[in-house]
Design a protein around this motif. Structure first.
Motif, mmCIF file in Angstrom:
data_model
loop_
_atom_site.group_PDB
_atom_site.id
_atom_site.type_symbol
_atom_site.label_atom_id
_atom_site.label_comp_id
_atom_site.label_asym_id
_atom_site.label_seq_id
_atom_site.Cartn_x
_atom_site.Cartn_y
_atom_site.Cartn_z
ATOM 1 N N GLU A 36 0.797 -1.186 0.149
ATOM 2 C CA GLU A 36 -0.018 -0.325 0.204
ATOM 3 C C GLU A 36 0.825 1.184 -0.094
ATOM 4 N N GLY A 37 0.578 2.255 -0.902
ATOM 5 C CA GLY A 37 1.438 3.521 -0.876
ATOM 6 C C GLY A 37 0.701 4.564 -0.183
ATOM 7 N N ASN A 38 1.432 5.774 0.038
ATOM 8 C CA ASN A 38 0.699 6.806 0.724
ATOM 9 C C ASN A 38 -0.075 7.546 -0.333
ATOM 10 N N SER A 39 -0.113 7.363 -1.584
ATOM 11 C CA SER A 39 -0.847 7.829 -2.640
ATOM 12 C C SER A 39 -2.308 7.311 -2.611
ATOM 13 N N GLY A 40 -2.648 6.135 -2.013
ATOM 14 C CA GLY A 40 -3.811 5.547 -1.998
ATOM 15 C C GLY A 40 -3.921 4.284 -2.802
ATOM 16 N N PHE A 41 -2.766 4.218 -3.822
ATOM 17 C CA PHE A 41 -2.830 2.892 -4.298
ATOM 18 C C PHE A 41 -2.441 1.803 -3.366
ATOM 19 N N GLY A 42 -2.950 0.645 -3.700
ATOM 20 C CA GLY A 42 -2.779 -0.798 -3.065
ATOM 21 C C GLY A 42 -2.754 -1.866 -3.955
#
Length: 130
Positions: A36-42
């Motif tokens: 999971e990234g901080n940008s919202g993508f997972g």
């Protein structure tokens, strides 16, 4: 876990002591990798391995004509999910693929014969949190 009959037990005048219990593979492995990234993508990838299984107490290898007995061969499945969190709407969207490689496998032989496992199956979702 013991998946063998450890005492005398007779089926059709055959002692099945030492036979594996039906639908009890020696190996069952399930593992996942999730990022999971901080940008919202997972993304999440799940791998499932199910070893050979017998469909009856006699540990019959050859399939019967009606498909109710016989060995169920091992199979390997991959499932994948990609998602995106939409923070300002307190929601998320996702795309899921089960059986990513479209593996053909026998999931069961009982009660009425061979039933194949789920083919590749794609779903999309939208989630709102209150």
């Amino acid at each position: 876990m013991n998946s063998f009959y450890d005492a005398d037990r007779f089926v059709s005048d055959v002692n099945i002591k030492g036979n594996r219990t039906p639908y009890a593979p020696e190996w069952f492995i399930n593992s996942s990798l999730k990022v999971e990234g901080n940008s919202g993508f997972g993304a999440k990838l799940t791998a499932n391995y199910v070893g050979d299984q017998f469909g009856d107490e006699l540990n019959t290898v050859e399939a019967s004509l009606d498909g109710t007995t016989g060995l169920l061969p091992s199979y390997f499945l991959l499932d994948a999910v990609v998602s995106y969190q939409i923070a300002k709407w307190n929601s998320a969207v996702n795309l899921s693929v089960k059986n990513l490689t479209d593996e053909r496998y026998i999931s069961t032989r009982r009660p009425q014969g061979i039933r194949v496992g789920l083919p590749r199956f794609i779903t999309a979702g939208f989630e709102i949190n209150f």
